[in-house]
Design a protein around this motif. Sequence first.
Motif, short mmCIF file in Angstrom:
data_model
loop_
_atom_site.label_atom_id
_atom_site.label_comp_id
_atom_site.label_asym_id
_atom_site.label_seq_id
_atom_site.Cartn_x
_atom_site.Cartn_y
_atom_site.Cartn_z
N GLN A 112 17.05 75.34 14.51
CA GLN A 112 16.72 76.75 14.63
C GLN A 112 17.64 77.39 15.67
OE1 GLN A 112 14.50 78.24 12.64
NE2 GLN A 112 14.03 76.28 11.66
N LEU A 113 18.60 78.17 15.19
CA LEU A 113 19.60 78.76 16.08
C LEU A 113 19.02 80.01 16.74
CD1 LEU A 113 22.84 78.35 13.93
CD2 LEU A 113 22.02 76.92 15.79
N THR A 114 18.44 79.80 17.89
CA THR A 114 17.96 80.93 18.69
C THR A 114 19.02 81.28 19.73
OG1 THR A 114 16.88 79.47 20.27
CG2 THR A 114 15.59 80.15 18.34
N THR A 159 33.07 79.16 27.85
CA THR A 159 32.27 79.92 28.81
C THR A 159 32.40 81.42 28.58
OG1 THR A 159 32.63 78.15 30.43
CG2 THR A 159 31.83 80.26 31.27
N LEU A 160 33.63 81.87 28.33
CA LEU A 160 33.84 83.29 28.06
C LEU A 160 33.11 83.74 26.79
CD1 LEU A 160 35.29 85.91 28.81
CD2 LEU A 160 37.25 85.14 27.45
N THR A 161 33.13 82.89 25.77
CA THR A 161 32.40 83.20 24.54
C THR A 161 30.91 83.31 24.81
OG1 THR A 161 34.07 82.01 23.26
CG2 THR A 161 31.99 82.46 22.16
N GLY A 162 30.39 82.43 25.66
CA GLY A 162 28.98 82.51 26.01
C GLY A 162 28.63 83.81 26.69
N LEU A 198 23.44 79.93 23.42
CA LEU A 198 24.06 80.17 24.73
C LEU A 198 24.12 78.89 25.55
CD1 LEU A 198 22.57 83.64 25.74
CD2 LEU A 198 24.86 83.11 24.93
N SER A 199 23.05 78.10 25.50
CA SER A 199 23.08 76.84 26.26
C SER A 199 24.16 75.91 25.74
CB SER A 199 21.71 76.16 26.20
OG SER A 199 21.37 75.87 24.84
N SER A 200 24.39 75.90 24.42
CA SER A 200 25.45 75.05 23.85
C SER A 200 26.82 75.48 24.36
CB SER A 200 25.41 75.12 22.32
OG SER A 200 24.18 74.66 21.83
#
Length: 350
Positions: A36-38, A328-331, A43-45
């Motif tokens: 389940q992609l919440t 990290t920037l993508t996050g 973000l944690s990934s």
Amino acid sequence: MKNKASFPPQEGETCPSRCPDNSAFKQQKLPAWKPQLTIATVLSSFFLTGAFCLSVGVCLILSTNSVREIQIDYSDKCSDCSKLRENSSNWNKECHCSVNFMLKEDILGDVFMYYGLQNFYQNHRRYVISRSDAQLLGRNVNIQKSYCAPFTTYRNGTPMAPCGAIANSMFNDTIDLFYNLKSSVIQVPLLKTGNSWWTDKNVKFRNPKSYNLSSAFAGTARPPYWQKPVYLLDEEDERNNGYVNDDFIIWMRVSAFATFRNLYRRLSRIRQFADGLPAGNYTFHISYNFPVTKFKGRKYVILSTVVWSGGSNPFLGIAYVVSGAAATLTGFVITAIHLKLRKKKTYFQK
């Protein structure tokens, strides 16, 4: 063409079913895990991946920076020998030169000596396949049927051992290192064996079976650019001769780039060199044989240490840092988009 008439099934006959079997596999009822992609998991990934890559990259860069290395270009410092080697008819004339340098600090630990070449392309397809693996295994083969041409046989029919363009162009400079201690000159002990892989000497390269190497290679001749036959590559150690010679094995491992380095010697840590190379004045005594001026190349001698991550090559560490920074920037970008959309949703709900 007449269409085939379709008759309804008679009484007592069953119609063939086109439905798949009633099994869990064919009915797609097997247990499965669907993540389940919440927003929290996504973000944690990204942030965990970025943190991992950044930490590994920083460790690799710090490790690479701890490598001690000195590189000396002797192409111009041996200019007289270089001019002599421009004429191929001088192949049997010896030429020696010396290169002085100073170590300001001790190089502690295991020290490795490499030779480096610049602008020497080993990645050409015809060059890469110009060898006979069967011959290098010590087998009696007809090299005329191999890819060694034109370095297969001489005009009188004598086969070359080893054959091929790779073997013919083998690096054949001889480099010795001397330590100038006050008024005395001490030769630095260097190891010429144990530099190749175990699989090379025991799987890929073998000498022909005979009671001695000279008889094993009887009826063959050295390649045109060689100064000595293959069974005399190391006149001090009989076990390091023929196809199992360490320098020959390492040269036969072609490089993918035009600028490369190959392992040449290792420091023997004995006597005053037990801890490494002490600071002081040193001299390279070079027997200059390998010509580079015709292809506008350069030659180097490199003294270097190694660490757990290898030698002095920061590419892997930089790649990890760039990947970690991108993750990290993508996050952060996804976080900003999520907060912006959440505010709009809250506004419209009001």
